[in-house]
Write a protein that holds these residues in place. Structure first.
Motif, PDB file in Angstrom:
ATOM      1  N   ALA A 280      14.846 -12.284  86.921  1.00  0.00           N
ATOM      2  CA  ALA A 280      15.484 -13.340  86.126  1.00  0.00           C
ATOM      3  C   ALA A 280      16.438 -12.746  85.101  1.00  0.00           C
ATOM      4  N   VAL A 281      16.048 -11.664  84.454  1.00  0.00           N
ATOM      5  CA  VAL A 281      16.943 -11.006  83.487  1.00  0.00           C
ATOM      6  C   VAL A 281      18.232 -10.569  84.171  1.00  0.00           C
ATOM      7  N   ILE A 282      18.115 -10.011  85.378  1.00  0.00           N
ATOM      8  CA  ILE A 282      19.308  -9.562  86.111  1.00  0.00           C
ATOM      9  C   ILE A 282      20.207 -10.758  86.431  1.00  0.00           C
ATOM     10  N   ALA A 343      11.086 -11.589  94.990  1.00  0.00           N
ATOM     11  CA  ALA A 343      11.425 -11.856  93.587  1.00  0.00           C
ATOM     12  C   ALA A 343      12.932 -11.847  93.379  1.00  0.00           C
ATOM     13  N   ALA A 344      13.628 -10.937  94.067  1.00  0.00           N
ATOM     14  CA  ALA A 344      15.084 -10.868  93.927  1.00  0.00           C
ATOM     15  C   ALA A 344      15.771 -12.068  94.559  1.00  0.00           C
ATOM     16  N   ALA A 345      15.149 -12.654  95.573  1.00  0.00           N
ATOM     17  CA  ALA A 345      15.729 -13.827  96.221  1.00  0.00           C
ATOM     18  C   ALA A 345      15.445 -15.106  95.439  1.00  0.00           C
ATOM     19  N   LYS A 346      14.330 -15.109  94.703  1.00  0.00           N
ATOM     20  CA  LYS A 346      13.975 -16.302  93.938  1.00  0.00           C
ATOM     21  C   LYS A 346      13.327 -15.875  92.614  1.00  0.00           C
ATOM     22  N   PRO A 347      14.135 -15.604  91.599  1.00  0.00           N
ATOM     23  CA  PRO A 347      13.601 -15.135  90.310  1.00  0.00           C
ATOM     24  C   PRO A 347      12.890 -16.260  89.550  1.00  0.00           C
ATOM     25  N   ALA A 348      12.190 -15.872  88.500  1.00  0.00           N
ATOM     26  CA  ALA A 348      11.541 -16.866  87.635  1.00  0.00           C
ATOM     27  C   ALA A 348      12.599 -17.684  86.903  1.00  0.00           C
ATOM     28  N   ARG A 349      12.281 -18.941  86.629  1.00  0.00           N
ATOM     29  CA  ARG A 349      13.225 -19.805  85.909  1.00  0.00           C
ATOM     30  C   ARG A 349      12.972 -19.681  84.403  1.00  0.00           C
ATOM     31  N   TYR A 352      15.234 -15.290  79.798  1.00  0.00           N
ATOM     32  CA  TYR A 352      15.196 -13.942  79.250  1.00  0.00           C
ATOM     33  C   TYR A 352      16.479 -13.168  79.577  1.00  0.00           C
ATOM     34  N   LEU A 353      16.937 -12.400  78.583  1.00  0.00           N
ATOM     35  CA  LEU A 353      18.098 -11.519  78.761  1.00  0.00           C
ATOM     36  C   LEU A 353      17.764 -10.053  78.498  1.00  0.00           C
ATOM     37  N   PHE A 374      14.940  -8.636  70.721  1.00  0.00           N
ATOM     38  CA  PHE A 374      14.967  -7.394  71.503  1.00  0.00           C
ATOM     39  C   PHE A 374      15.012  -6.184  70.583  1.00  0.00           C
ATOM     40  N   GLN A 375      15.803  -6.257  69.503  1.00  0.00           N
ATOM     41  CA  GLN A 375      15.891  -5.130  68.584  1.00  0.00           C
ATOM     42  C   GLN A 375      14.534  -4.853  67.944  1.00  0.00           C
ATOM     43  N   LYS A 376      13.782  -5.874  67.615  1.00  0.00           N
ATOM     44  CA  LYS A 376      12.443  -5.684  67.056  1.00  0.00           C
ATOM     45  C   LYS A 376      11.528  -5.000  68.077  1.00  0.00           C
TER      46      LYS A 376
END
Length: 398
Positions: A280-282, A343-349, A352-353, A374-376
Motif C-alpha cells: 500500500a505504501v508503494i 499483496a502486490a496485486a491487491k494492497p491494503a486499502r 500510509y506513506l 514518520f520523523q518521530k
C-alpha cells in the motif's frame, strides 16, 4: 618325226594354268570377317571406343557404390568408434519417439547423427526407456541404445531450496555448493520458456530476475542448472495464475510491474501480515509521484545485502536508487513468493506513506500517514540503533 605336243610354240590358244606343286606357299584366301581389319585405323578406334568408355563408366559406378555402401555401414555400426568423452546428465522424456530422442542426444553432442541413430535403434528394435542417464559426449550409437534399453540407473535426488526474496546473484552463490552443473547467472538471463515482454516489460530486460519462482525443487544429483531454471519459470507461470491482477490493471500497472512491486515487498516485509501494508505504501507513493525511498533497491544495485549503506551509497546515481528516482525501478530485484505477489496485486486499502522498523521487535514496522509521525518513528529507531553500535535494533530469536 616327233609327235606333236600341245602347248608348243606352233599352236595358238589359251595357256594352261600351271599346277601348284606347293599349295602352302600360296596365301590363304582371307575370310569375309577379316574385311574390317582392312578399314583405316582411325575408323577401327571409333568403332571400339564407345564400348570401352561404357565399361569404364560401369566400373566407376560400381566402385563408387561400393565405397558409399562401406561408408554407410561404417557410419551405422561404427566399428572403430571409441567410448566417448566427458560425461553429462541427459533426461529422456516419457513418450518421446526415437527421432525425438535422437534429436535431444544430438543437441547435447552425445551422438553425431539423428538419422543413423534413429535407423540403428529401428534395426535393433530398441524400446528406449525414459529417465535421467549419465552419458558421454560422442558415444557410439550401439552403446547409447544399450544404455537406453537397460533403463536409467537409480537416482540420487538433490533437494534445492530457493529462498523467497533472494536475487539471482544470491541464488548463484548458494548453488555453487551443490552438485548442479552450469552457470546459474548465465542460464537465467533469458529462456524460451518465458518472455518478460509478454508480461508487460518495457524496453530492454537484462535478465529473468523476479520470474525465478522460490520453492524447493528435487533434481537428480549432477543435473544441469538449466533444469532448475526451467522448473522455476514453469512454477512462476503456474503460481501467477493464482494472482488476480484486476486491481493493478485498473491503475495502469502491468503484470511485470506487479512482479517488481512484489520483489520490493518480499525484501521489506519480514512479517507476513505486513506485506499488504508495504504494498500500500508503494502504491500510495506512486500515486503521489513521490520517490519510493526503498533501500532494498539500492542494495540490489550494489549487491550489498549485509553491510550498512553509507551516505555515498544512498547518493549514488542508479536507476535502482529509489531515493533519488521517482517511480518503479527498472525491474524486479529478487524472487518474490506467492504471498508477496498477491499483496502486490491487491494492497491494503490504507493511506500510509511511510514505515520504519520498530525497535525491540522482530521485523515489525511502524507505519504512518504523515511526515511528522514518520520523523518521530525514525528518531526512535535511530536512537535504538545507536545504542546497539549501528546494528539493527531487533530482538529476533527472543
Amino acid at each position: 618325226m616327233k609327235p606333236f605336243q600341245q602347248g608348243g610354240s606352233g599352236r595358238v590358244g589359251r595357256r594352261a594354268e600351271p599346277s601348284n606343286p606347293n599349295p602352302r606357299s600360296e596365301p590363304s584366301p582371307t575370310p569375309a570377317v577379316a574385311a574390317d581389319d582392312e578399314r583405316p585405323p582411325d575408323l577401327r578406334h571409333r568403332l571400339h571406343a564407345p564400348r570401352t568408355r561404357g565399361a569404364r563408366v560401369i566400373a566407376l559406378i560400381a566402385l563408387v557404390a561400393t565405397a558409399v555402401a562401406i561408408w554407410f555401414v561404417v557410419s551405422l555400426f561404427q566399428p572403430l568408434h571409441g567410448k566417448g568423452g566427458a560425461t553429462l546428465p541427459i533426461t529422456i522424456p516419457r513418450g518421446a519417439s526415437g527421432h525425438q530422442v535422437g534429436t535431444l542426444l544430438a543437441q547435447r553432442h552425445v551422438i553425431s547423427s539423428v538419422f543413423f541413430f534413429t535407423l540403428r535403434s529401428s534395426i535393433d528394435g530398441a524400446k528406449l526407456k525414459p529417465g535421467t542417464y549419465i552419458l558421454r559426449r560422442d558415444m557410439p550409437y550401439g552403446a547409447v541404445i544399450s544404455e537406453l534399453k537397460r533403463g536409467p540407473p537409480p537416482q540420487q535426488l538433490a533437494s534445492i531450496t530457493i529462498a523467497e526474496g533472494h536475487s539471482r546473484r544470491e541464488t548463484a552463490a548458494k548453488l555453487s555448493n551443490t552438485s548442479l552443473v552450469g552457470n546459474y547467472l548465465t542460464l537465467s538471463v533469458s529462456s524460451p520458456k518465458l518472455n518478460p515482454h509478454r508480461y508487460g516489460a518495457r524496453g530492454h530486460v537484462s535478465s529473468l530476475e523476479g520470474f525465478l519462482f522460490p520453492a524447493t525443487y528435487q533434481l537428480p544429483e549432477g543435473a544441469p542448472v538449466k533444469e532448475l531454471v526451467d522448473q522455476q519459470l514453469i512454477a512462476f507461470r503456474r503460481n501467477l495464475r493464482k494472482v488476480k491482477l484486476g486491481f493493478a490493471r485498473r491503475r495502469h500497472l502491468t503484470a511485470y510491474d506487479v512482479v517488481t512491486i512484489a520483489s520490493m515487498v518480499e525484501r521489506e516485509a519480514q512479517v507476513p501480515k505486513e506485506r499488504p501494508l508495504v504494498a500500500a505504501v508503494i502504491y500510495n507513493r506512486l500515486k503521489a509521484h513521490t520517490p519510493l525511498g526503498i533501500d532494498a533497491t539500492i542494495r540490489f544495485a550494489l549487491n550489498n545485502y549485509s553491510r550498512p549503506l553509507t551516505r555515498s551509497d544512498l547518493a549514488r546515481r542508479s536507476p535502482y536508487n529509489t531515493r533519488l528516482r521517482q517511480g518503479l525501478p527498472p525491474g524486479p530485484i529478487d524472487s518474490p513468493g506467492l504471498a508477496s505477489l498477491k499483496a502486490a496485486a491487491k494492497p491494503a486499502r490504507v493511506g500510509y506513506l511511510y514505515y520504519v522498523v520498530k525497535p525491540g521487535t522482530c521485523g515489525h514496522h511502524a507505519f504512518s500517514k504523515t511526515a511528522a509521525q514518520f520523523q518521530k518513528d525514525a528518531k526512535r529507531y535511530n536512537a535504538a540503533r545507536a545504542r546497539k553500535g549501528g546494528r539493527s535494533p531487533t530482538t529476533c530469536g527472543k
